[in-house]
Design an enzyme around this catalytic site. Structure first.
Site, PDB file in Angstrom:
ATOM      1  N   LEU A  28     -55.887   5.621   9.662  1.00 44.17           N
ATOM      2  CA  LEU A  28     -55.213   4.423   9.145  1.00 44.17           C
ATOM      3  C   LEU A  28     -55.744   3.174   9.854  1.00 44.17           C
ATOM      4  CD1 LEU A  28     -52.919   4.009   6.968  1.00 44.17           C
ATOM      5  CD2 LEU A  28     -51.423   3.518   8.895  1.00 44.17           C
ATOM      6  N   ARG A  82     -58.379  -0.394   8.961  1.00 45.93           N
ATOM      7  CA  ARG A  82     -58.296  -1.466   7.957  1.00 45.93           C
ATOM      8  C   ARG A  82     -58.387  -0.904   6.545  1.00 45.93           C
ATOM      9  NH1 ARG A  82     -62.226  -3.307  11.649  1.00 45.93           N
ATOM     10  NH2 ARG A  82     -61.715  -5.252  12.716  1.00 45.93           N
ATOM     11  N   ARG A  89     -55.590   9.437  15.475  1.00 41.76           N
ATOM     12  CA  ARG A  89     -55.536   9.971  16.845  1.00 41.76           C
ATOM     13  C   ARG A  89     -54.186   9.612  17.475  1.00 41.76           C
ATOM     14  NH1 ARG A  89     -61.103   7.668  18.765  1.00 41.76           N
ATOM     15  NH2 ARG A  89     -60.411   6.267  17.153  1.00 41.76           N
ATOM     16  N   ILE A 132     -64.331   8.385   1.237  1.00 31.09           N
ATOM     17  CA  ILE A 132     -65.096   7.125   1.116  1.00 31.09           C
ATOM     18  C   ILE A 132     -65.607   6.700   2.493  1.00 31.09           C
ATOM     19  CG2 ILE A 132     -64.113   6.166  -1.003  1.00 31.09           C
ATOM     20  CD1 ILE A 132     -62.759   5.273   2.451  1.00 31.09           C
ATOM     21  N   ARG A 190     -67.354   8.854   5.796  1.00 33.27           N
ATOM     22  CA  ARG A 190     -68.660   9.395   6.158  1.00 33.27           C
ATOM     23  C   ARG A 190     -68.676  10.875   5.796  1.00 33.27           C
ATOM     24  NH1 ARG A 190     -70.313   4.898   6.093  1.00 33.27           N
ATOM     25  NH2 ARG A 190     -71.148   3.720   7.847  1.00 33.27           N
ATOM     26  N   GLU A 210     -76.408  13.148   2.865  1.00 32.12           N
ATOM     27  CA  GLU A 210     -76.826  12.261   1.779  1.00 32.12           C
ATOM     28  C   GLU A 210     -78.209  11.671   2.054  1.00 32.12           C
ATOM     29  OE1 GLU A 210     -73.286   9.731   2.095  1.00 32.12           O
ATOM     30  OE2 GLU A 210     -74.603   8.048   2.520  1.00 32.12           O
ATOM     31  N   HIS A 269     -72.578   6.769  -2.687  1.00 28.85           N
ATOM     32  CA  HIS A 269     -72.233   5.876  -1.564  1.00 28.85           C
ATOM     33  C   HIS A 269     -72.214   4.402  -2.026  1.00 28.85           C
ATOM     34  CE1 HIS A 269     -72.432   5.325   3.090  1.00 28.85           C
ATOM     35  NE2 HIS A 269     -71.711   4.391   2.525  1.00 28.85           N
TER      36      HIS A 269
HETATM   37  C1  8YV Z   1     -73.027   0.368   3.441  1.00 28.06           C
HETATM   38  C2  8YV Z   1     -71.060   1.447   4.643  1.00 28.06           C
HETATM   39  O1  8YV Z   1     -73.404   0.423   2.121  1.00 28.06           O
HETATM   40  O2  8YV Z   1     -70.360  -0.509   5.730  1.00 28.06           O
HETATM   41  C3  8YV Z   1     -70.559   0.687   5.820  1.00 28.06           C
HETATM   42  O3  8YV Z   1     -70.346   1.299   6.871  1.00 28.06           O
HETATM   43  O4  8YV Z   1     -70.996   2.625   4.613  1.00 28.06           O
HETATM   44  C4  8YV Z   1     -71.577   0.721   3.461  1.00 28.06           C
HETATM   45  O5  8YV Z   1     -70.854  -0.441   3.235  1.00 28.06           O
HETATM   46  C5  8YV Z   1     -74.035   1.167   4.157  1.00 28.06           C
HETATM   47  O6  8YV Z   1     -73.557   2.242   4.860  1.00 28.06           O
HETATM   48  C6  8YV Z   1     -74.864   0.353   5.107  1.00 28.06           C
HETATM   49  O7  8YV Z   1     -75.839   1.194   5.653  1.00 28.06           O
END
Ligand code: 8YV
Length: 318
Positions: free
Chosen positions: A157, A159, A180, A235, A237, A266, A284
């Protein structure tokens, strides 16, 4: 005539409206990705380089940081910075900035797009229409699941997690989260154990940071606790989810659906996910809107300019 500051750009920021061009206009840019021998290029051109421009994709490891004796700032385009060795930077007194806040809403919007697409089988429905099957085969696609009024679990949780949670209130959802640490400044329910959150939730949305601390946080037990009708959304990693366990759970019918914008390796996506009607797959694109990418570009450039003008970046990572 003033000479331009010499900077290193680790990779091409082609996903940004005009970052490559604006950097080239303002600075003496060494385009590292174009150098056939990176080590030799750093040895030859590295002296006098005071800043690195990078992104989570390209990172900045200790080897790069330590190859630049005059380095003072690393300005990253994007919010995640798990591929930047912040410790190595700070040990040398090098400031590191990212681009927080400006992408929060678009990433949260995309999480919701994935939730709804997964629950309502939008990808499958679209494939059905495009394949000319509507009217050709008996019936339609299998029934989906209701979204409004369901239970939303947020993993991380911060931003972005909060922005996803806020949208859940508009969908009359109950919201709980796992972090955490419990947060005193929010009213959402806290689950200290991620498996408990998964067992409670209909939707489990991963919005945590990446890196070693969260690798495979969402494992087989968590996915199975989410269950045969549960929907996992990521959304954040890819490596936060154990992808092999995810594929196995989907194939065994122990998980309802996976709606993913990020993947463990990826741009490689497992064949099993590509073939699965229980998966929604995106390349992504959480931050990939004109407005947000422009704002990320502006903030990255403002950080860089602020370092050169005042000696301080605007949005340091720590
Ligand atoms: C980017 C993102 O597109 O901001 C981040 O951490 O994952 C994305 O907004 C990308 O990863 C930048 O490399």
């Amino acid at each position: 005539m003033t000479t331009k500051h010499r900077i290193i750009q680790v990779g091409s920021l082609a996903g940004s409206p005009s970052a490559n061009q604006r950097l080239a206009e303002r600075y003496d840019v060494i385009e590292l990705w174009k150098q056939p021998d990176r080590k030799a290029a750093l040895a030859e051109l590295g002296k006098g380089v005071t800043a690195i421009v990078t992104s989570a994709n390209f990172g900045a490891n200790a080897e790069l940081i330590n190859a630049l004796p005059d380095l003072k700032a690393i300005c990253s385009w994007g919010v995640g910075y798990e591929t930047i060795d912040v410790q190595a930077a700070q040990a040398r007194g090098v400031q590191v900035s990212n681009t927080p806040d400006v992408l929060t809403d678009c990433v949260a919007d995309l999480a919701w797009g994935l939730m709804i697409a997964g629950a309502r089988r939008m990808g499958r429905g679209e494939r059905f229409v495009r394949a000319g099957q509507w009217g050709q085969v008996h019936g339609s696609i299998p029934l989906g699941q209701r979204v409004s009024g369901k239970k939303l679990g947020i993993v991380g949780l911060g931003r972005i997690g909060e922005a996803i949670a806020r949208r859940g209130i508009g969908f009359d959802m109950q919201v709980r989260y796992h972090n955490r640490r419990r947060r005193d400044d929010v009213d959402y329910g806290y689950e200290a154990a991620l498996t408990d959150l998964a067992a409670w939730a209909d939707f489990l949305v991963v919005a945590t940071v990446g890196g070693p601390a969260t690798r495979h946080l969402v494992n087989r037990e968590v996915l199975e606790a989410l269950g045969p009708r549960g929907i996992i959304v990521n959304i954040a990693r890819g490596p936060v989810i154990d992808e092999a366990a995810l594929v196995a759970a989907l194939e065994a019918g122990k998980l309802g659906c996976a709606a993913l914008d990020v993947f463990e390796h990826e741009p490689k996506v497992p064949e099993a996910l590509i073939k699965s009607d229980q998966a929604v797959l995106l390349p992504h694109i959480g931050s990939a809107t004109l407005e947000t990418r422009q704002a990320m570009e502006d903030l990255m450039l403002e950080n860089l300019a602020a370092y050169f003008d005042t000696g301080r970046v605007i949005t340091p990572v720590a």
